[in-house]
Structure formats: C-alpha cells, structure tokens
Design a protein around this motif. Structure first.
Motif, PDB file in Angstrom:
ATOM      1  N   GLU A 153      28.191  40.660  49.448  1.00  0.00           N
ATOM      2  CA  GLU A 153      28.232  41.108  48.068  1.00  0.00           C
ATOM      3  C   GLU A 153      29.396  40.881  47.462  1.00  0.00           C
ATOM      4  OE1 GLU A 153      25.812  44.752  47.652  1.00  0.00           O
ATOM      5  OE2 GLU A 153      25.923  44.723  49.936  1.00  0.00           O
ATOM      6  N   THR A 154      30.110  39.625  47.256  1.00  0.00           N
ATOM      7  CA  THR A 154      31.160  39.404  46.502  1.00  0.00           C
ATOM      8  C   THR A 154      31.384  39.809  45.286  1.00  0.00           C
ATOM      9  OG1 THR A 154      31.323  37.265  47.879  1.00  0.00           O
ATOM     10  CG2 THR A 154      32.764  37.577  45.926  1.00  0.00           C
ATOM     11  N   SER A 155      30.358  39.979  44.241  1.00  0.00           N
ATOM     12  CA  SER A 155      30.241  40.419  43.109  1.00  0.00           C
ATOM     13  C   SER A 155      30.682  42.032  43.074  1.00  0.00           C
ATOM     14  CB  SER A 155      29.319  40.002  42.058  1.00  0.00           C
ATOM     15  OG  SER A 155      28.071  40.509  42.691  1.00  0.00           O
ATOM     16  N   ALA A 156      30.069  42.645  43.989  1.00  0.00           N
ATOM     17  CA  ALA A 156      30.197  44.296  43.938  1.00  0.00           C
ATOM     18  C   ALA A 156      31.704  44.425  44.398  1.00  0.00           C
ATOM     19  CB  ALA A 156      29.186  44.637  44.910  1.00  0.00           C
ATOM     20  N   ALA A 157      32.174  43.572  45.367  1.00  0.00           N
ATOM     21  CA  ALA A 157      33.426  44.000  45.924  1.00  0.00           C
ATOM     22  C   ALA A 157      34.441  43.671  44.692  1.00  0.00           C
ATOM     23  CB  ALA A 157      33.856  42.725  47.098  1.00  0.00           C
ATOM     24  N   LEU A 158      34.189  42.519  43.837  1.00  0.00           N
ATOM     25  CA  LEU A 158      35.144  42.315  42.666  1.00  0.00           C
ATOM     26  C   LEU A 158      35.131  43.580  41.805  1.00  0.00           C
ATOM     27  CD1 LEU A 158      34.625  38.596  42.050  1.00  0.00           C
ATOM     28  CD2 LEU A 158      36.700  39.709  42.687  1.00  0.00           C
ATOM     29  N   GLU A 159      33.973  44.000  41.624  1.00  0.00           N
ATOM     30  CA  GLU A 159      33.642  45.225  40.675  1.00  0.00           C
ATOM     31  C   GLU A 159      34.462  46.595  41.021  1.00  0.00           C
ATOM     32  OE1 GLU A 159      33.063  47.262  37.381  1.00  0.00           O
ATOM     33  OE2 GLU A 159      32.567  45.278  37.531  1.00  0.00           O
ATOM     34  N   VAL A 160      34.219  46.639  42.500  1.00  0.00           N
ATOM     35  CA  VAL A 160      35.152  47.890  43.124  1.00  0.00           C
ATOM     36  C   VAL A 160      36.591  47.592  42.973  1.00  0.00           C
ATOM     37  CG1 VAL A 160      35.856  48.926  45.301  1.00  0.00           C
ATOM     38  CG2 VAL A 160      33.396  48.281  44.842  1.00  0.00           C
ATOM     39  N   TYR A 161      37.057  46.211  42.858  1.00  0.00           N
ATOM     40  CA  TYR A 161      38.555  45.989  42.748  1.00  0.00           C
ATOM     41  C   TYR A 161      38.852  45.963  41.415  1.00  0.00           C
ATOM     42  CZ  TYR A 161      42.559  43.104  41.668  1.00  0.00           C
ATOM     43  OH  TYR A 161      43.893  42.681  41.185  1.00  0.00           O
ATOM     44  N   ARG A 162      38.097  45.456  40.180  1.00  0.00           N
ATOM     45  CA  ARG A 162      38.330  45.839  38.851  1.00  0.00           C
ATOM     46  C   ARG A 162      38.361  47.097  38.266  1.00  0.00           C
ATOM     47  NH1 ARG A 162      33.924  41.321  38.261  1.00  0.00           N
ATOM     48  NH2 ARG A 162      35.289  39.660  38.265  1.00  0.00           N
ATOM     49  N   ALA A 163      37.507  48.045  39.278  1.00  0.00           N
ATOM     50  CA  ALA A 163      37.572  49.473  38.790  1.00  0.00           C
ATOM     51  C   ALA A 163      38.733  50.114  39.142  1.00  0.00           C
ATOM     52  CB  ALA A 163      36.280  50.133  39.125  1.00  0.00           C
ATOM     53  N   LEU A 164      39.146  49.986  40.355  1.00  0.00           N
ATOM     54  CA  LEU A 164      40.438  50.562  40.894  1.00  0.00           C
ATOM     55  C   LEU A 164      41.615  50.017  40.062  1.00  0.00           C
ATOM     56  CD1 LEU A 164      41.780  52.081  43.184  1.00  0.00           C
ATOM     57  CD2 LEU A 164      41.952  50.022  44.695  1.00  0.00           C
ATOM     58  N   ARG A 165      41.582  48.746  39.797  1.00  0.00           N
ATOM     59  CA  ARG A 165      42.942  48.112  39.215  1.00  0.00           C
ATOM     60  C   ARG A 165      42.894  49.303  37.785  1.00  0.00           C
ATOM     61  NH1 ARG A 165      42.519  42.154  37.398  1.00  0.00           N
ATOM     62  NH2 ARG A 165      41.738  43.081  35.658  1.00  0.00           N
ATOM     63  N   GLN A 166      41.907  49.154  36.899  1.00  0.00           N
ATOM     64  CA  GLN A 166      41.953  50.050  35.890  1.00  0.00           C
ATOM     65  C   GLN A 166      42.184  51.167  36.003  1.00  0.00           C
ATOM     66  OE1 GLN A 166      37.929  49.903  33.928  1.00  0.00           O
ATOM     67  NE2 GLN A 166      38.637  50.920  32.078  1.00  0.00           N
TER      68      GLN A 166
END
Length: 169
Positions: A153-166
């Motif tokens: 689930e690469t896109s879900a992992a990237l979404e978690v990353y983006r949310a944390l970064r924000q």
C-alpha cells in the motif's frame, strides 16, 4: 486571616470530594500532599501503567497471547494525554510525559509483536490509534509507513508521510 480562609476552603473541598466519591478513605491528605488511594478508587492512569507493565513483561517472556490481550487493554485505556484539556501546569508535565512515553513504548513493543506474528491488520489499527492520540510521534508514523509499504500500500504509506510532514511543519 487569608491562610485560615484558604485552609478552611481546602478542607471543605476535600470533604466534598470524599463525599462525592462516597468513601472517606478515597482521598488521603498527609498535611503536605493530597492523593487518591488506589485501594479505594480506580484511577485510569494507574490502571494503564499496571496493564502496560504486565503486557510488556508477558511479551518479553514470550507469552504473546496474554501480552497482546493486556497490551490491547492498556492501549484502550489510554484515550489521550494526561490532563491535556487542562491549562498547562508545572506539576502536570512530569506525569504527562511519563505516561506519553509509556504509551509510545507499549505501542512500539505491541506493534512489533503483532507484525512479527503476522497480524499486520491489528498492528496497523494500533498504529493508527496511536497516531490519532499523538499525531506528532514520528516513530509510530514511521512504523505505520513501513507496514503499509511492505503490505503493498505505497500510496497509503505516502499519505501517512505527507500528513506527518504537514503536522510537523
């Protein structure tokens, strides 16, 4: 005179608290400090710490089912940071940080055990619960990202990353 008024107000508040708890021994006062007696009242923070201790002990001894059960019970008790809805006070910081660290350690240990036991869905739910409670905890977000990536689930992992970064920015 002010000291006498304060002492009287304190004694009245202590009496009312004991009456509210319906147990004269629930609140102890030794002349210098006030505390709840855990043999007379249930305190969620103490129950959380006891369950977390027991869960970690069971997991370290290889008693996975018992450790997972108690770990899940402890995680369910931790509904948020200690007195987070109250104005910041110096006396709150130490127990707040201790409980926050305890929750993070339990989440890490229990999540790792679930992952190694092939229970990725439970580990994912645990990490997501932990992030809801502590959205700035990078280690938990990292564990969730790796779990999602490894599960395809690469896109879900990237979404978690983006949310944390924000949130961190």
């Amino acid at each position: 005179l002010e000291g006498d008024l304060a002492r009287g107000a304190f004694r009245t508040a202590l009496h009312r608290l004991r009456k509210l708890l319906e147990d004269a021994h629930a609140v102890e006062f030794d002349g210098a400090s006030v505390r709840l007696d855990p043999t007379h009242v249930w305190v969620d923070a103490l129950a959380f710490e006891q369950l977390a201790d027991s869960a970690e002990s069971h997991l370290l001894r290889g008693e996975g089912p018992r450790g997972r059960f108690e770990g899940a019970e402890a995680a369910a008790l931790y509904a948020g940071h200690f007195l987070a809805d109250q104005p910041e006070s110096a006396w709150v910081l130490a127990p707040q940080q201790r409980l926050r660290s305890r929750f993070a350690r339990l989440t890490s240990m229990l999540g790792e055990h679930l992952e190694h036991g092939g229970e990725a869905a439970q580990a994912r739910a645990l990490y997501m619960q932990a992030i809801e409670i502590d959205p700035l905890h990078e280690e938990t977000a990292r564990r969730l990202m790796v779990l999602l990536r490894d599960g395809g689930e690469t896109s879900a992992a990237l979404e978690v990353y983006r949310a944390l970064r924000q949130r961190l920015s």
